[in-house]
Design an enzyme around this catalytic site. Structure first.
Site, PDB file in Angstrom:
ATOM      1  CG  ASP A 101     -20.158  11.759 -18.106  1.00 62.15           C
ATOM      2  OD1 ASP A 101     -19.875  11.151 -16.975  1.00 62.15           O
ATOM      3  OD2 ASP A 101     -21.316  12.073 -18.614  1.00 62.15           O
ATOM      4  CB  ILE A 102     -16.607   6.880 -16.546  1.00 61.41           C
ATOM      5  CG1 ILE A 102     -15.180   7.572 -16.645  1.00 61.41           C
ATOM      6  CG2 ILE A 102     -16.416   5.816 -16.833  1.00 61.41           C
ATOM      7  CD1 ILE A 102     -14.561   7.909 -17.910  1.00 61.41           C
ATOM      8  CG  ASP A 146     -21.564   7.260 -12.532  1.00 58.68           C
ATOM      9  OD1 ASP A 146     -20.746   6.565 -11.952  1.00 58.68           O
ATOM     10  OD2 ASP A 146     -21.189   7.807 -13.839  1.00 58.68           O
ATOM     11  CD  GLU A 204      -3.021   0.993   0.503  1.00 52.09           C
ATOM     12  OE1 GLU A 204      -2.921   1.706  -0.558  1.00 52.09           O
ATOM     13  OE2 GLU A 204      -3.823   0.029   0.356  1.00 52.09           O
ATOM     14  N   GLY A 263     -23.169  12.024 -16.908  1.00 55.25           N
ATOM     15  CA  GLY A 263     -23.224  13.328 -15.799  1.00 55.25           C
ATOM     16  C   GLY A 263     -22.815  12.133 -14.404  1.00 55.25           C
ATOM     17  CG  ASP A 267      -0.767   5.033  -0.962  1.00 60.49           C
ATOM     18  OD1 ASP A 267      -1.495   4.531  -1.884  1.00 60.49           O
ATOM     19  OD2 ASP A 267      -1.124   5.100   0.431  1.00 60.49           O
ATOM     20  CB  SER A 304      -5.515   1.466  -2.632  1.00 62.08           C
ATOM     21  OG  SER A 304      -5.189   0.454  -3.267  1.00 62.08           O
TER      22      SER A 304
END
EC number: 3.4.14.10
Length: 596
Positions: free
Chosen positions: A557-558, A578, A297, A576, A301, A515
């Site tokens: 926009d996905i 979601d 992790e 839009g 990062d 993550s």
């Protein structure tokens, strides 16, 4: 009683006693049903030490919230006029009467001022007490609780405080909190080194006309180059690094390995080779640089947040504390959720980093609402000071964090066992930016992207238009009773979240999860701050009021993908906002014009 005498008192319990307080009428402060997955294992050891945190009311917090929205609204005359540490502390300070009465109560149980740790604003008091004393103070009984996956906690399901203190104490923990703060990552897959593929594929999205081509390899492996291509930041040059900052928080014995970072830089960001980041240990957080012990992790990062934002100065906070109790080895101290220790620390800092990402979270329902609200108020304090906070939205889709939808337990913890979608916290706090996940090129919402609606926090006004449009298009009846349509909606935005190529313990591996999304997004926020600082403008601070207004046009926009869970397909990505990908993924080239 002074802490220096604590061990002596425990060792000679038969010869010494804690001060016996006068009789008070205790009144129930908080009670929870035994949470799902936990069963009482046995009595808590009476000498087990608990780090007890007492939250005092913040009577002027509504005023702070007003300031937060004004300085974060791009259409307000005060936009960017962030408050100082001292101004914020004055707005969250408890009433002097609360400080006095709680101090008296603690003194009556044998504690003097030197035993107390007070937060910078005096709104939290922390003491370390053995279980037997906590039980007397709170008129309760602690037990060792065992989770069905083998974890243990020392907790109670209810506690009381003297009736005259009810208006002077908001919350006391650890008492009823059964949360287990965890990293938001999916399975790590080791891979062989693969030569970079030279051929490219055009990005097909509503923003294709302004976006550069993207390497075909980005469909199978995400690199810093892929992110900058996808999000239209290839040609941006950092201009104000010395005034800027980006940071990451690490927990649960995670630390980032410097040698791995150098390997990553050599492969993906050659200009950064030889540079490093600052490590700050909070409460004894680890920074073991043994290569074999590097944290997946933590490495993910730092490599991507700092890789995207280079040469912006980076900081990694390694915070000690792991809530699970190990009954067989006599764990000396049972901590609270460790992110509150980090929150205390960062709020006391006069100049916190301007863009901060956290890739940890929990199911909202495992965190008592009183505690969630106080932690959320802490995040608001950072926002009004000009800090942008990003949190991963979770890896369970609409479910409880279990990656395999078939294994999810989507039932309420209130004793009713009702079937409900399970939002994540702290992502559900309205004062942070929740980051969901996408995959592939063209991008689609990834199945594990955490999304949904809070059961604690009402929908903030900045979400009204976008979320109402989404709710209005949902099929009638399918989702009835599964979520709270009036709740704060998550995520706010999204970014790639699958097959990120990092170095771990000297080897390249692929890793995914929200993550990955959150630190990647935080890196781009750092670049947006750079553009503003270079023009003499203040940092962005709390992002959401900007994102849902002027910022909307700066996102890709996905419109495909869904996040299944709880025996349902979850929500669908659509035109839009979601509840899979939020407003979408960033188009940095557009956003940088909007913020400057």
């Amino acid at each position: 009683m002074r802490l220096g005498l604590l061990n002596l008192v425990i060792a000679f319990a038969g010869a010494a006693v804690w001060a016996t307080p006068p009789e008070f009428t205790h009144k129930l402060k908080e009670s929870v049903a035994p949470p799902r997955g936990w069963e009482r294992h046995g009595p808590a050891p009476p000498d087990h030490i608990i780090k007890l945190r007492i939250g005092l009311p913040q009577p002027s917090f509504p005023e702070l919230e007003r300031h937060l929205y004004e300085v974060s609204d791009p259409d307000h005359e005060r936009y960017g006029q962030h408050l100082s540490k001292e101004e914020v502390e004055a707005l969250v300070a408890p009433h002097p009467e609360s400080v006095e009465l709680v101090s008296q109560w603690l003194a009556e149980h044998g504690f003097d001022e030197s035993d107390l740790e007070r937060s910078s604003a005096k709104d939290w008091v922390t003491i370390r007490v053995p279980v037997r004393v906590a039980e007397m103070m709170l008129d309760t009984t602690y037990s060792v609780w065992k989770h069905n996956d083998g974890d243990y906690l020392v907790r109670t399901t209810s506690y009381s405080v003297p009736e005259h203190l009810h208006d002077h104490i908001d919350v006391i923990q650890p008492t009823t909190m059964f949360g287990r703060f965890k990293g938001q990552k999916s399975t790590i897959h080791s891979v062989e080194d693969v030569p970079e593929q030279k051929n490219t594929v055009a990005l097909t999205s509503t923003h294709a006309a302004t976006a550069p081509v993207v390497d075909a390899s980005c469909n199978t492996t995400i690199t810093v180059r892929c992110l900058k291509q996808l999000y239209n930041a290839v040609n941006y040059t950092v201009k104000a690094a010395k005034n800027n900052s980006v940071a990451l928080t690490g927990y649960l014995e995670q630390f980032a390995n410097i040698q791995d970072l150098q390997s990553f830089y050599a492969e993906q960001v050659p200009a950064a080779v030889g540079t490093n980041f600052t490590v700050i240990s909070v409460n004894g957080g680890l920074n073991n640089q043994t290569l074999a012990e590097a944290g997946a992790e933590a490495n993910l990062d730092v490599q991507f947040a700092f890789g995207v934002s280079f040469p912006t100065p980076g900081t990694y906070y390694t915070t000690a504390g792991r809530p699970p109790f190990i009954p067989d080895i006599g764990t000396p101290t049972d901590t609270n959720e460790p992110y509150t220790d980090w929150l205390d620390f960062i709020l006391s800092h006069p100049n916190p980093p301007l863009s901060i990402s956290t890739s940890y979270g929990d199911d909202e329902q495992t965190v008592p609402e009183s505690f969630a609200r106080r932690a959320c108020a802490g995040f608001a304090q950072l926002g009004v000071r000009g800090v942008s906070l990003m949190f991963s939205s979770g890896d369970g889709g609409v479910g409880d964090g279990e990656e395999d939808p078939a294994l999810q337990q989507c039932f309420t913890n209130d004793g009713k066992n009702a079937t409900k979608f399970i939002p994540g916290f702290p992502a559900s706090c309205p004062f942070v930016t929740a980051v969901g996940g996408t995959t592939f090129v063209p991008e689609t919402g990834i199945f594990f992207s955490g999304g949904g609606f809070s059961n604690f926090f009402k929908r903030p006004s900045y979400q009204d238009v976008a979320v109402k449009n989404f709710l209005g298009r949902l099929p009638k009846g399918i989702y009835k009773g599964l979520f709270n349509p009036a709740g704060r909606a998550i995520p706010d935005v999204a970014a790639q979240s699958n097959r990120f190529r990092i170095f771990l313990s000297g080897r390249p591996v692929l890793i995914g999860g929200t993550s990955a999304s959150s630190p990647a997004f935080a890196g781009f926020v750092a670049l947006l701050n750079d553009a503003r600082l270079a023009k003499g403008l203040p940092p962005l601070g709390f992002l959401n009021p900007f994102l849902y207004t002027k910022g909307v046009s700066g996102f890709n926009d996905i419109t495909t993908g869904n996040n299944p869970g709880c025996g349902t397909p979850g929500f669908n990505a659509t035109q839009g906002w979601d509840a899979v990908t939020g407003l979408g993924t960033p188009n940095f080239g557009k956003l940088v014009k909007l913020v400057t």
